[in-house]
Design a protein around this motif. Structure first.
Motif, short mmCIF file in Angstrom:
data_model
loop_
_atom_site.label_atom_id
_atom_site.label_comp_id
_atom_site.label_asym_id
_atom_site.label_seq_id
_atom_site.Cartn_x
_atom_site.Cartn_y
_atom_site.Cartn_z
N ASN A 36 0.80 -0.90 -0.15
CA ASN A 36 0.04 0.15 0.07
C ASN A 36 0.96 1.21 0.08
N GLN A 37 1.62 1.31 0.94
CA GLN A 37 3.00 2.74 0.69
C GLN A 37 3.51 2.66 -0.76
N PHE A 38 4.08 1.43 -1.42
CA PHE A 38 4.23 1.90 -2.78
C PHE A 38 2.91 2.32 -3.74
N LEU A 39 2.00 1.50 -3.03
CA LEU A 39 1.47 2.63 -4.54
C LEU A 39 0.45 3.40 -4.40
N THR A 40 0.59 4.21 -2.82
CA THR A 40 0.79 5.38 -2.76
C THR A 40 1.12 6.61 -2.91
N ARG A 41 2.77 5.79 -2.40
CA ARG A 41 3.51 6.39 -2.43
C ARG A 41 4.05 7.41 -4.12
N HIS A 42 3.47 6.26 -5.08
CA HIS A 42 3.61 6.14 -6.34
C HIS A 42 3.01 6.42 -6.85
N ASP A 43 1.12 6.99 -6.35
CA ASP A 43 0.06 7.65 -7.06
C ASP A 43 -0.35 6.08 -8.42
N LEU A 44 0.01 5.33 -7.79
CA LEU A 44 -0.39 4.44 -8.78
C LEU A 44 -1.38 3.29 -8.16
N ILE A 45 -2.13 3.85 -7.33
CA ILE A 45 -3.64 3.11 -6.89
C ILE A 45 -4.43 3.45 -7.84
N GLY A 46 -5.21 2.31 -7.93
CA GLY A 46 -6.39 1.72 -8.82
C GLY A 46 -5.99 1.12 -10.51
N VAL A 47 -4.21 0.97 -10.34
CA VAL A 47 -3.94 0.17 -11.83
C VAL A 47 -3.96 -1.10 -11.66
N PRO A 48 -4.52 -1.84 -13.24
CA PRO A 48 -4.51 -3.43 -12.36
C PRO A 48 -3.35 -4.43 -12.02
N VAL A 49 -3.61 -5.00 -11.23
CA VAL A 49 -2.25 -5.79 -10.35
C VAL A 49 -2.49 -7.17 -10.57
N LYS A 50 -1.00 -8.09 -10.42
CA LYS A 50 -1.06 -9.10 -10.34
C LYS A 50 -0.64 -9.48 -8.70
N ILE A 51 -1.11 -10.41 -7.75
CA ILE A 51 -1.53 -10.74 -6.68
C ILE A 51 -0.33 -12.41 -6.46
N GLY A 52 0.84 -12.54 -6.83
CA GLY A 52 1.85 -13.74 -6.55
C GLY A 52 1.80 -14.33 -5.27
N MET A 53 2.48 -16.02 -4.47
CA MET A 53 2.26 -16.05 -3.56
C MET A 53 3.27 -15.40 -2.88
N GLU A 54 3.79 -14.78 -2.56
CA GLU A 54 3.63 -14.45 -1.58
C GLU A 54 3.23 -13.42 -0.60
N LEU A 55 2.72 -13.08 -1.36
CA LEU A 55 1.75 -11.97 -1.09
C LEU A 55 0.36 -12.16 -0.47
N PHE A 56 0.09 -13.42 -1.20
CA PHE A 56 -1.43 -13.39 -1.29
C PHE A 56 -1.31 -14.51 0.19
N TYR A 57 -0.30 -15.54 0.27
CA TYR A 57 0.35 -16.95 1.16
C TYR A 57 0.09 -15.36 2.79
N ARG A 58 0.96 -13.93 2.45
CA ARG A 58 1.09 -13.15 4.39
C ARG A 58 0.07 -12.72 4.48
N GLU A 59 -0.49 -12.30 3.51
CA GLU A 59 -2.06 -11.30 3.83
C GLU A 59 -3.62 -12.34 3.48
N GLY A 60 -3.64 -13.17 3.31
CA GLY A 60 -4.76 -13.90 2.07
C GLY A 60 -6.10 -13.00 1.61
N PRO A 61 -7.85 -14.04 1.89
CA PRO A 61 -8.09 -12.86 0.88
C PRO A 61 -8.63 -11.21 1.02
N ALA A 62 -8.63 -11.62 2.40
CA ALA A 62 -8.75 -9.88 2.73
C ALA A 62 -7.94 -8.80 1.82
N LEU A 63 -6.85 -9.45 1.91
CA LEU A 63 -6.05 -7.96 0.77
C LEU A 63 -6.82 -8.01 -1.10
N ILE A 64 -7.09 -8.66 -1.25
CA ILE A 64 -8.25 -9.33 -1.88
C ILE A 64 -9.09 -7.64 -2.33
#
Length: 236
Positions: A18-46
């Protein structure tokens, strides 16, 4: 409608993402979520990403027995992401089960199913030595693409260099999602079969995935905009 450019968010947690997306004005761009992030945060991330307007490619590369994959896809269907994927090496029955799970899991929103052919981190030598697959890399990609298409998948993940051939075999409506996209002066990192955005568009890619060429750039927003321009206009 599936977006054309997805930004790979290969970060360890939601805070950093979230820090990266916000700081660099990339909120709302289409994104790919891989295993590292999804396994850490779960469905709440989506849900958090969707609330911020992001279209999502959930890149989990499922590969298991058909029944397990089907049940997993039933649950993933409820997240209502654009695309999810399985490994084509899992075979026809597994791909069919994945598609059935997606359909059964959500009747009002249809997530597109992709099958991973040969990872873009592999070249001919790696494939021969590690996977022991006969034939050329391209012939194997085409075999898995046709297998996926016949088993109900909506597209495949392949390199840019096989995208046109996949379209020729499976039809223009069959999605070719191509990672390994770099700007001209970016490092290759651990990818083998890489290309620029304009090359990808000119050679059959339906969708491109960009990662470190943006996330590790001095100016991520500028790099992302450069990729959008290259995809739209065919430059660099």
């Amino acid at each position: 409608m599936t977006a054309s450019i997805y930004l790979a968010l290969d970060f360890p947690n939601w805070h950093t993402t979230n820090q990266f997306l916000t700081r660099h004005d990339l909120i709302g761009v289409p994104v790919k979520i891989g295993m590292e992030l999804f396994y850490r945060e779960g469905p709440a991330l989506i849900e958090k990403l969707k609330q911020n307007g992001h279209s999502i490619f959930l890149d989990l590369k499922l590969h298991d027995i058909p029944t397990t994959v089907k049940k997993a896809m039933r649950n993933l269907a409820k997240l209502e992401v654009d695309m999810v994927n399985v490994h084509a090496l899992g075979g026809s029955a597994m791909i069919q089960a994945a598609k059935q799970g997606l359909v059964e899991g959500n009747t009002r929103f249809q997530t597109k199913l992709l099958a991973v052919t040969i990872l873009t981190s592999m070249d001919q030598t790696n494939m021969e030595q590690n996977l022991r697959l006969p034939g050329t890399l391209e012939s194997n990609v085409l075999h898995f693409a046709k297998l996926a298409e016949q088993s109900g998948a909506d597209g495949v993940v392949c390199s840019v260099y096989e995208a046109n051939a996949v379209k020729n075999v499976c039809g223009n409506s069959f999605l070719t999602v191509t990672p390994g996209i770099r700007l001209v002066d970016a490092q290759d990192d651990d990818q083998k079969r890489i290309a620029t955005p304009s090359y990808a568009k000119q050679h059959g890619a339906s969708v491109i995935v960009v990662g470190r060429t943006v996330t590790q750039a001095d100016s991520p927003k500028q790099a992302y905009d450069q990729i959008k321009g290259a995809w739209a206009n065919g430059n660099r």
